[in-house]
Write a protein that holds these residues in place. Structure first.
Motif, PDB file in Angstrom:
ATOM      1  N   SER A   1      -2.843   4.390  -5.109  1.00  0.00           N
ATOM      2  CA  SER A   1      -2.816   3.424  -6.197  1.00  0.00           C
ATOM      3  C   SER A   1      -1.835   3.842  -7.291  1.00  0.00           C
ATOM      4  CB  SER A   1      -4.216   3.279  -6.813  1.00  0.00           C
ATOM      5  OG  SER A   1      -5.157   2.828  -5.863  1.00  0.00           O
ATOM      6  N   LEU A   2      -1.399   2.867  -8.067  1.00  0.00           N
ATOM      7  CA  LEU A   2      -0.547   3.153  -9.217  1.00  0.00           C
ATOM      8  C   LEU A   2      -1.410   3.533 -10.412  1.00  0.00           C
ATOM      9  CD1 LEU A   2       2.038   0.197  -9.158  1.00  0.00           C
ATOM     10  CD2 LEU A   2       2.240   2.445  -8.091  1.00  0.00           C
ATOM     11  N   GLU A   3      -0.964   4.504 -11.176  1.00  0.00           N
ATOM     12  CA  GLU A   3      -1.586   4.822 -12.452  1.00  0.00           C
ATOM     13  C   GLU A   3      -0.949   3.939 -13.530  1.00  0.00           C
ATOM     14  OE1 GLU A   3      -1.234   9.070 -12.850  1.00  0.00           O
ATOM     15  OE2 GLU A   3      -2.887   9.442 -11.448  1.00  0.00           O
ATOM     16  N   PRO A   4      -1.548   3.867 -14.735  1.00  0.00           N
ATOM     17  CA  PRO A   4      -1.066   2.908 -15.741  1.00  0.00           C
ATOM     18  C   PRO A   4       0.431   2.974 -16.045  1.00  0.00           C
ATOM     19  CG  PRO A   4      -3.209   3.711 -16.384  1.00  0.00           C
ATOM     20  CD  PRO A   4      -2.822   4.500 -15.160  1.00  0.00           C
ATOM     21  N   ALA A   5       0.986   4.168 -16.190  1.00  0.00           N
ATOM     22  CA  ALA A   5       2.423   4.256 -16.506  1.00  0.00           C
ATOM     23  C   ALA A   5       3.267   3.691 -15.367  1.00  0.00           C
ATOM     24  CB  ALA A   5       2.815   5.705 -16.785  1.00  0.00           C
ATOM     25  N   GLU A   6       2.829   3.929 -14.118  1.00  0.00           N
ATOM     26  CA  GLU A   6       3.569   3.404 -12.973  1.00  0.00           C
ATOM     27  C   GLU A   6       3.452   1.879 -12.891  1.00  0.00           C
ATOM     28  OE1 GLU A   6       3.252   6.790  -9.583  1.00  0.00           O
ATOM     29  OE2 GLU A   6       1.359   5.917 -10.256  1.00  0.00           O
ATOM     30  N   LEU A   7       2.280   1.356 -13.223  1.00  0.00           N
ATOM     31  CA  LEU A   7       2.131  -0.097 -13.237  1.00  0.00           C
ATOM     32  C   LEU A   7       3.057  -0.707 -14.281  1.00  0.00           C
ATOM     33  CD1 LEU A   7       0.660  -2.619 -12.185  1.00  0.00           C
ATOM     34  CD2 LEU A   7      -1.081  -2.228 -13.951  1.00  0.00           C
ATOM     35  N   GLY A   8       3.166  -0.046 -15.427  1.00  0.00           N
ATOM     36  CA  GLY A   8       4.106  -0.523 -16.441  1.00  0.00           C
ATOM     37  C   GLY A   8       5.537  -0.521 -15.938  1.00  0.00           C
ATOM     38  N   ARG A   9       5.903   0.532 -15.193  1.00  0.00           N
ATOM     39  CA  ARG A   9       7.262   0.584 -14.635  1.00  0.00           C
ATOM     40  C   ARG A   9       7.466  -0.511 -13.597  1.00  0.00           C
ATOM     41  NH1 ARG A   9       6.473   6.217 -14.567  1.00  0.00           N
ATOM     42  NH2 ARG A   9       6.411   6.314 -12.288  1.00  0.00           N
ATOM     43  N   LEU A  10       6.409  -0.813 -12.842  1.00  0.00           N
ATOM     44  CA  LEU A  10       6.501  -1.890 -11.853  1.00  0.00           C
ATOM     45  C   LEU A  10       6.786  -3.220 -12.546  1.00  0.00           C
ATOM     46  CD1 LEU A  10       6.064  -3.137  -9.013  1.00  0.00           C
ATOM     47  CD2 LEU A  10       3.642  -3.306  -9.601  1.00  0.00           C
ATOM     48  N   VAL A  11       6.011  -3.547 -13.572  1.00  0.00           N
ATOM     49  CA  VAL A  11       6.198  -4.819 -14.273  1.00  0.00           C
ATOM     50  C   VAL A  11       7.592  -4.901 -14.872  1.00  0.00           C
ATOM     51  CG1 VAL A  11       5.409  -6.222 -16.217  1.00  0.00           C
ATOM     52  CG2 VAL A  11       3.740  -5.117 -14.718  1.00  0.00           C
TER      53      VAL A  11
ATOM     54  N   HIS B   1       0.829  -1.199   0.000  1.00  0.00           N
ATOM     55  CA  HIS B   1       0.000   0.000   0.000  1.00  0.00           C
ATOM     56  C   HIS B   1       0.868   1.255   0.000  1.00  0.00           C
ATOM     57  CE1 HIS B   1      -2.742  -2.946   2.255  1.00  0.00           C
ATOM     58  NE2 HIS B   1      -3.143  -2.896   0.995  1.00  0.00           N
ATOM     59  N   ASP B   2       2.137   1.087  -0.336  1.00  0.00           N
ATOM     60  CA  ASP B   2       3.058   2.208  -0.406  1.00  0.00           C
ATOM     61  C   ASP B   2       2.874   2.946  -1.727  1.00  0.00           C
ATOM     62  OD1 ASP B   2       4.025  -0.325  -1.399  1.00  0.00           O
ATOM     63  OD2 ASP B   2       5.897   0.688  -1.918  1.00  0.00           O
ATOM     64  N   ASN B   3       3.345   4.176  -1.772  1.00  0.00           N
ATOM     65  CA  ASN B   3       3.272   4.961  -2.993  1.00  0.00           C
ATOM     66  C   ASN B   3       4.406   4.569  -3.933  1.00  0.00           C
ATOM     67  OD1 ASN B   3       1.007   6.656  -2.369  1.00  0.00           O
ATOM     68  ND2 ASN B   3       2.298   7.769  -0.927  1.00  0.00           N
ATOM     69  N   GLY B   4       4.084   4.369  -5.211  1.00  0.00           N
ATOM     70  CA  GLY B   4       5.104   4.103  -6.207  1.00  0.00           C
ATOM     71  C   GLY B   4       5.460   2.640  -6.324  1.00  0.00           C
ATOM     72  N   PRO B   5       6.198   2.297  -7.393  1.00  0.00           N
ATOM     73  CA  PRO B   5       6.531   0.896  -7.660  1.00  0.00           C
ATOM     74  C   PRO B   5       7.870   0.421  -7.113  1.00  0.00           C
ATOM     75  CG  PRO B   5       7.055   2.219  -9.588  1.00  0.00           C
ATOM     76  CD  PRO B   5       6.498   3.169  -8.549  1.00  0.00           C
ATOM     77  N   GLU B   6       8.726   1.333  -6.668  1.00  0.00           N
ATOM     78  CA  GLU B   6      10.127   0.986  -6.449  1.00  0.00           C
ATOM     79  C   GLU B   6      10.351  -0.072  -5.370  1.00  0.00           C
ATOM     80  OE1 GLU B   6       9.713   4.788  -8.454  1.00  0.00           O
ATOM     81  OE2 GLU B   6       8.948   4.098  -6.506  1.00  0.00           O
ATOM     82  N   LEU B   7       9.669   0.034  -4.244  1.00  0.00           N
ATOM     83  CA  LEU B   7       9.960  -0.875  -3.140  1.00  0.00           C
ATOM     84  C   LEU B   7       9.453  -2.291  -3.409  1.00  0.00           C
ATOM     85  CD1 LEU B   7       9.436   1.523  -0.111  1.00  0.00           C
ATOM     86  CD2 LEU B   7      11.562   0.824  -1.220  1.00  0.00           C
ATOM     87  N   SER B   8       8.548  -2.445  -4.355  1.00  0.00           N
ATOM     88  CA  SER B   8       8.134  -3.798  -4.757  1.00  0.00           C
ATOM     89  C   SER B   8       9.298  -4.545  -5.396  1.00  0.00           C
ATOM     90  CB  SER B   8       6.964  -3.721  -5.732  1.00  0.00           C
ATOM     91  OG  SER B   8       5.814  -3.203  -5.099  1.00  0.00           O
ATOM     92  N   MET B   9      10.202  -3.816  -6.044  1.00  0.00           N
ATOM     93  CA  MET B   9      11.373  -4.453  -6.646  1.00  0.00           C
ATOM     94  C   MET B   9      12.324  -4.944  -5.559  1.00  0.00           C
ATOM     95  SD  MET B   9      11.737  -1.572  -9.598  1.00  0.00           S
ATOM     96  CE  MET B   9      10.193  -0.882 -10.215  1.00  0.00           C
ATOM     97  N   VAL B  10      12.417  -4.197  -4.470  1.00  0.00           N
ATOM     98  CA  VAL B  10      13.183  -4.672  -3.313  1.00  0.00           C
ATOM     99  C   VAL B  10      12.549  -5.954  -2.773  1.00  0.00           C
ATOM    100  CG1 VAL B  10      13.985  -4.116  -0.993  1.00  0.00           C
ATOM    101  CG2 VAL B  10      13.915  -2.328  -2.746  1.00  0.00           C
ATOM    102  N   ALA B  11      11.215  -5.959  -2.716  1.00  0.00           N
ATOM    103  CA  ALA B  11      10.511  -7.153  -2.239  1.00  0.00           C
ATOM    104  C   ALA B  11      10.846  -8.363  -3.105  1.00  0.00           C
ATOM    105  CB  ALA B  11       9.004  -6.904  -2.228  1.00  0.00           C
ATOM    106  N   TYR B  12      10.929  -8.160  -4.406  1.00  0.00           N
ATOM    107  CA  TYR B  12      11.267  -9.282  -5.293  1.00  0.00           C
ATOM    108  C   TYR B  12      12.645  -9.835  -4.955  1.00  0.00           C
ATOM    109  CZ  TYR B  12      11.940 -12.162  -9.404  1.00  0.00           C
ATOM    110  OH  TYR B  12      12.170 -13.244 -10.233  1.00  0.00           O
ATOM    111  N   THR B  13      13.609  -8.956  -4.717  1.00  0.00           N
ATOM    112  CA  THR B  13      14.965  -9.429  -4.429  1.00  0.00           C
ATOM    113  C   THR B  13      15.015 -10.211  -3.116  1.00  0.00           C
ATOM    114  OG1 THR B  13      15.705  -7.427  -3.253  1.00  0.00           O
ATOM    115  CG2 THR B  13      15.931  -7.449  -5.647  1.00  0.00           C
ATOM    116  N   LEU B  14      14.060  -9.963  -2.225  1.00  0.00           N
ATOM    117  CA  LEU B  14      14.003 -10.698  -0.959  1.00  0.00           C
ATOM    118  C   LEU B  14      13.232 -12.010  -1.079  1.00  0.00           C
ATOM    119  CD1 LEU B  14      13.345  -7.701   1.458  1.00  0.00           C
ATOM    120  CD2 LEU B  14      15.470  -8.980   1.194  1.00  0.00           C
TER     121      LEU B  14
END
Length: 350
Positions: free
Chosen positions: A253-263, A217-230
């Motif tokens: 929530s993420l907007e479409p461009a941010e969701l794309g960056r997350l993926v 529920h955090d803002n932005g996609p970046e910390l999800s990438m940290v989660a993946y590495t863990l």
């Protein structure tokens, strides 16, 4: 050894796969089917694995007093909480239409079940997985009921103690082995210090047969990438077309461009992790030659000369004997003369 794997639709999710990315639409569709269809399509375009709604049987889920209590303000869609929830609730027609849109877009369509009737609804709809909300982690009767559908279950763990998570896993696994457990914090939005991503590693140690993930529920996609590495292999993030819309979930929530960056970022995180063994890569050869060092003659040296460290220089490029071999040359005699900067090899010493 236990195999950590879950199969959702055509996706097999395990430690060596990309993340299964869930675009949590929730009620960000605002009760508008066309907006929900657009959210599903935009989630698919961004590369998400699944689009997700939330299913409630409101009359049976809430007490009469909660259903009828006043609910006003910017985020309200009705004068009472019950009417607000009913305005956001989709039925069979809407779910069937959205399932068709998702299928055409090549994305899974799943939902959270908040009660027994909603489990039946989703099971009858033949969804590829059922999500269980953090608030139901201690609702072992509902977890048991959902597990008996034999559909993959994804459970969030916001607001839980570790004993609550153990109890939920122990409830589900004897019935249904297709399970993912997501680290989650019930704060909206959650700041970095709220996330406690290290719990992902705790879950992986505690539940070696279970896929572990992150519901953020955090803002932005970046910390999800940290989660993946863990070790998180299911990643859920709320999704909207416009973060400025009224509603309790839009703002984090993420907007479409941010969701794309997350993926994209999650896929890059998998590539970046690579293999666990440290080894020299062929792609490093150019840099190693340019910046590496080798052993060369410090000056002109005659044949028969017995080498000392003063006779050996360490210079670039790194296309000869490595400096750690200097001890294998000292004290040995040259079998032929060497000019200054000439490479040492073991063929020229006796």
């Amino acid at each position: 050894m236990a195999v950590r794997k879950i199969t959702i639709g055509d996706h097999t999710v395990s430690d060596d796969t990309d993340a299964y990315v869930i675009a949590e639409i929730g009620h960000n569709h605002e009760g508008d089917l066309n907006k929900a269809k657009e959210l599903v399509m935009r989630a698919a375009e961004a590369g998400a694995s699944a689009a997700k709604l939330q299913k409630r049987d409101n009359k049976s889920l809430f007490t009469a007093s909660m259903y009828n209590e006043p609910y006003t303000g910017r985020n309200s869609y009705g004068p009472t909480y019950g009417e607000h929830r009913e305005a956001l609730e989709f039925g069979r027609y809407e779910y069937t239409e959205l399932a068709k849109v998702a299928d055409a877009a090549g994305i899974d369509f799943i939902s959270t079940a908040f009660d027994f009737a909603s489990v039946d609804f989703l099971d009858d709809l033949d969804v590829p997985a059922i999500k269980m909300a953090s608030a139901d982690l201690t609702n072992t009767p509902l977890l048991t009921y959902a597990a008996k559908t034999d559909r993959p279950l994804i459970i969030s763990t916001g607001g839980a103690h570790m004993d609550d998570v153990r109890r939920a896993v122990d409830t589900i696994l004897p019935i249904n082995s297709e399970l993912a457990v997501l680290q989650c914090t019930a704060v909206y939005p959650a700041g970095p210090s709220d996330l406690h991503l290290s719990v992902i590693e705790t879950f992986r140690r505690e539940f070696p047969e279970v896929v572990v993930g992150f519901s953020g529920h955090d803002n932005g996609p970046e910390l999800s990438m940290v989660a993946y590495t863990l070790g998180a292999r299911v990643v859920e993030k709320h999704f909207t077309l416009d973060r400025g819309r009224p509603g309790s979930d839009h703002h984090f929530s993420l907007e479409p461009a941010e969701l794309g960056r997350l993926v994209t970022g999650l896929r890059e995180a998998r590539k970046a992790l690579g293999r666990p063994e440290k080894r020299q890569m062929p792609s490093e050869a150019g840099a190693l030659r340019k910046m590496g060092k080798k052993l060369v003659a410090a000056r002109d040296l005659p044949a028969g000369h017995v080498l000392s460290e003063r006779d050996i220089a360490i210079k670039s490029p790194g296309d000869g004997l490595r400096p750690y071999l200097i001890g294998d040359l000292v004290g040995r005699a040259l079998t032929e003369p060497l000019g200054a900067d000439a490479d040492f090899t073991f063929d020229v010493v006796a």
